[in-house]
Design a protein around this motif. Structure first.
Motif, short mmCIF file in Angstrom:
data_model
loop_
_atom_site.label_atom_id
_atom_site.label_comp_id
_atom_site.label_asym_id
_atom_site.label_seq_id
_atom_site.Cartn_x
_atom_site.Cartn_y
_atom_site.Cartn_z
N ALA A 1 0.81 -1.21 0.00
CA ALA A 1 0.00 0.00 0.00
C ALA A 1 0.85 1.27 0.00
CB ALA A 1 -0.94 -0.01 1.21
N ILE A 2 1.98 1.21 0.67
CA ILE A 2 2.77 2.44 0.75
C ILE A 2 3.96 2.41 -0.21
CG2 ILE A 2 2.18 2.96 3.16
CD1 ILE A 2 5.31 1.82 3.41
N LYS A 3 4.04 1.34 -1.00
CA LYS A 3 5.20 1.17 -1.87
C LYS A 3 5.40 2.37 -2.80
CE LYS A 3 7.46 -2.01 -4.94
NZ LYS A 3 7.19 -2.57 -6.24
N GLU A 4 4.32 2.77 -3.43
CA GLU A 4 4.41 3.88 -4.38
C GLU A 4 4.92 5.14 -3.71
OE1 GLU A 4 1.02 5.30 -7.11
OE2 GLU A 4 1.03 3.09 -7.21
N GLU A 5 4.36 5.36 -2.52
CA GLU A 5 4.74 6.56 -1.76
C GLU A 5 6.25 6.54 -1.46
OE1 GLU A 5 2.88 8.74 2.17
OE2 GLU A 5 2.00 6.86 1.44
N VAL A 6 6.73 5.36 -1.03
CA VAL A 6 8.15 5.23 -0.68
C VAL A 6 9.02 5.41 -1.92
CG1 VAL A 6 9.92 3.65 0.17
CG2 VAL A 6 7.73 3.78 1.34
N THR A 7 8.57 4.80 -3.03
CA THR A 7 9.36 4.92 -4.26
C THR A 7 9.48 6.38 -4.68
OG1 THR A 7 8.38 2.79 -4.91
CG2 THR A 7 9.64 3.97 -6.60
N ALA A 8 8.37 7.08 -4.60
CA ALA A 8 8.40 8.49 -4.98
C ALA A 8 9.35 9.28 -4.07
CB ALA A 8 6.99 9.08 -4.90
N LEU A 9 9.25 9.00 -2.78
CA LEU A 9 10.10 9.73 -1.81
C LEU A 9 11.58 9.41 -2.01
CD1 LEU A 9 7.98 9.44 1.46
CD2 LEU A 9 8.46 11.53 0.16
N THR A 10 11.89 8.12 -2.18
CA THR A 10 13.32 7.78 -2.35
C THR A 10 13.82 8.33 -3.69
OG1 THR A 10 12.63 5.59 -3.13
CG2 THR A 10 13.46 5.72 -0.88
N GLY A 11 12.93 8.38 -4.69
CA GLY A 11 13.33 8.99 -5.97
C GLY A 11 13.70 10.45 -5.77
N ARG A 12 12.89 11.13 -4.98
CA ARG A 12 13.20 12.55 -4.71
C ARG A 12 14.50 12.69 -3.93
NH1 ARG A 12 8.10 14.74 -1.86
NH2 ARG A 12 9.54 16.36 -1.14
N ARG A 13 14.68 11.75 -2.99
CA ARG A 13 15.92 11.81 -2.20
C ARG A 13 17.14 11.58 -3.11
NH1 ARG A 13 17.28 7.09 1.83
NH2 ARG A 13 17.55 6.17 -0.23
N ASP A 14 17.05 10.57 -3.98
CA ASP A 14 18.16 10.30 -4.89
C ASP A 14 18.47 11.51 -5.76
OD1 ASP A 14 18.28 7.80 -3.83
OD2 ASP A 14 17.39 6.75 -5.56
N LYS A 15 17.39 12.19 -6.18
CA LYS A 15 17.60 13.35 -7.05
C LYS A 15 18.30 14.48 -6.28
CE LYS A 15 15.34 16.16 -10.59
NZ LYS A 15 16.05 17.39 -10.16
N LEU A 16 17.89 14.67 -5.02
CA LEU A 16 18.57 15.68 -4.20
C LEU A 16 20.06 15.39 -4.13
CD1 LEU A 16 16.46 16.37 -0.96
CD2 LEU A 16 16.97 17.94 -2.84
N ILE A 17 20.37 14.09 -3.97
CA ILE A 17 21.77 13.69 -3.80
C ILE A 17 22.55 13.89 -5.10
CG2 ILE A 17 23.29 11.70 -3.38
CD1 ILE A 17 21.16 10.68 -1.38
N THR A 18 21.96 13.45 -6.22
CA THR A 18 22.69 13.61 -7.49
C THR A 18 22.78 15.09 -7.89
OG1 THR A 18 20.64 13.02 -8.63
CG2 THR A 18 22.31 11.30 -8.45
N ASP A 19 21.70 15.85 -7.60
CA ASP A 19 21.74 17.29 -7.91
C ASP A 19 22.87 17.98 -7.17
OD1 ASP A 19 19.70 17.06 -9.63
OD2 ASP A 19 18.15 18.02 -8.37
N ALA A 20 23.20 17.44 -6.00
CA ALA A 20 24.28 18.05 -5.22
C ALA A 20 25.65 17.59 -5.73
CB ALA A 20 24.11 17.71 -3.74
N GLY A 21 25.64 16.77 -6.79
CA GLY A 21 26.91 16.35 -7.39
C GLY A 21 27.45 15.02 -6.88
N TYR A 22 26.63 14.29 -6.15
CA TYR A 22 27.08 13.00 -5.62
C TYR A 22 26.55 11.85 -6.46
CZ TYR A 22 28.61 15.35 -1.36
OH TYR A 22 29.24 16.16 -0.48
N ASP A 23 27.21 10.73 -6.34
CA ASP A 23 26.74 9.52 -7.02
C ASP A 23 25.42 9.06 -6.38
OD1 ASP A 23 27.96 7.19 -8.90
OD2 ASP A 23 26.75 6.34 -7.27
N LYS A 24 24.53 8.53 -7.21
CA LYS A 24 23.23 8.05 -6.71
C LYS A 24 23.40 7.02 -5.59
CE LYS A 24 20.91 5.19 -9.51
NZ LYS A 24 20.87 3.95 -8.73
#
Ligand SMILES: [Zn+2]
Length: 326
Positions: free
Chosen positions: A70-93
């Motif tokens: 039930a919460i899988k989609e929510e978690v995927t979206a959140l971790t996707g956003r987190r990964d993007k924050l990290i890569t946007d800051a110049g770090y490896d995913k």
């Protein structure tokens, strides 16, 4: 047949340390990212609270799998956003997910309830080191060349080459049938004819198959037993090695006869051989001494144990170390 317990414990400890080091690295990197990416903390908290909600649902009687789905989609979206924050800051995913040495078992050392190959490899490496075979670990029967041995027979004996053919095939047979055979081997004859090489081939092959092997020169063995018995200058590893002399799957006693021979060493030799024979543990002995010499130096009862339980392999011919130098 099993790996030595102490060796397995040492390797297991190294695996635990490796995991700890990875966890610490992740924590260090996480703190670093939290410092440089201001929005990361809020996002992490959100991911944590979503996971927390799953726990609550399960506690309320929801099926764990359904709750997670039930919460899988929510978690995927959140971790996707987190990964993007990290890569946007110049770090490896994968900055927070550093690679494992062994992706197969994720450095657990176990896979399907048995040792993973990565763990087994470390066991073998350490077993070679502990059995004093680190330098001989590459010895292989296929490197043994019969061409160094003369094919001319003397004194009515079969030629050295024909004799060595038999010796080589007995050593290979011993190794291949190790788990089922009751035989032990006595390699006897002058120096420089390949006794040490062949016994290290046996050891090397068996260690790679997970057999617990101890390879030791007899002078070291008997001075060690002397220290254990009389408690003089005894080290912690001495009493452990003394036990392994009795219970290792295979003991290779090199250069028997070169030790300082006393009443004590003779009775210890009998005790070791006899215990090993009675408990079905196998032994390979290398010696420059002939059978009559063995009887004279060590007693009739030791010789009769050897004759009754060992395949006697006689080495003769010209010193091949000398021939190789010519
Ligand atoms: Zn592994």
């Amino acid at each position: 047949m099993a790996y030595d317990k102490n060796i397995a414990a040492t390797v297991a400890e190294a695996f635990v340390k490796k995991k700890q080091a990875r966890d610490e690295l992740i924590e260090k990197r996480r703190l670093e990212l939290l410092r440089v990416i201001p929005d990361l903390k809020a996002l992490e908290d959100e991911i944590a609270s979503v996971s927390f909600r799953t726990f609550i649902k399960v506690a309320d009687g929801f099926d764990a799998e359904k709750a997670a789905a039930a919460i899988k989609e929510e978690v995927t979206a959140l971790t996707g956003r987190r990964d993007k924050l990290i890569t946007d800051a110049g770090y490896d995913k994968d900055y927070l997910n550093p690679p494992y040495d062994c992706p197969l078992c994720k450095d657990e050392g176990f896979l399907d309830n048995s040792y993973c190959n990565c763990f087994r490899k470390e066991l073998i490496k350490l077993t070679f080191a502990e059995s004093n075979l680190a330098s001989l670990s590459d010895s292989s029967f296929s490197d043994f060349s019969l061409s160094w041995y003369s094919d001319k027979s003397e004194n009515g004996e079969v030629s050295p080459r024909e004799n060595m053919e038999r010796v080589l095939s007995e050593c290979i047979k011993f190794t291949e049938n190790f788990k089922s055979t009751n035989d032990n081997l006595l390699l006897t004859g002058p120096s420089g004819l390949g006794k040490t090489f062949l016994s290290s081939c046996i050891a090397s092959k068996l260690i790679n198959e997970g057999v617990n092997v101890i390879y030791q020169s007899s002078s070291v063995v008997f001075s060690l037993l002397d220290r254990v018995k009389f408690g003089k200058n005894m080290t912690e590893s001495d009493s452990y090695t003394a036990e392994r002399l009795l219970d290792a799957d295979l003991l290779i006693l090199d250069d028997l006869g070169t030790e300082f021979i006393t009443e004590f060493s003779v009775s210890e030799l009998f005790r070791i051989l006899n215990t090993r024979i009675l408990t079905g543990k196998k032994t390979v002995i290398n010696t420059n001494l002939s059978l009559p010499d063995l009887k004279k130096i060590y007693s009739e009862r030791i010789l009769s144990r050897i004759i009754g339980n060992f395949v006697i392999l006689k080495f003769y011919g010209k010193d091949i170390r000398f021939l190789k130098r010519q």
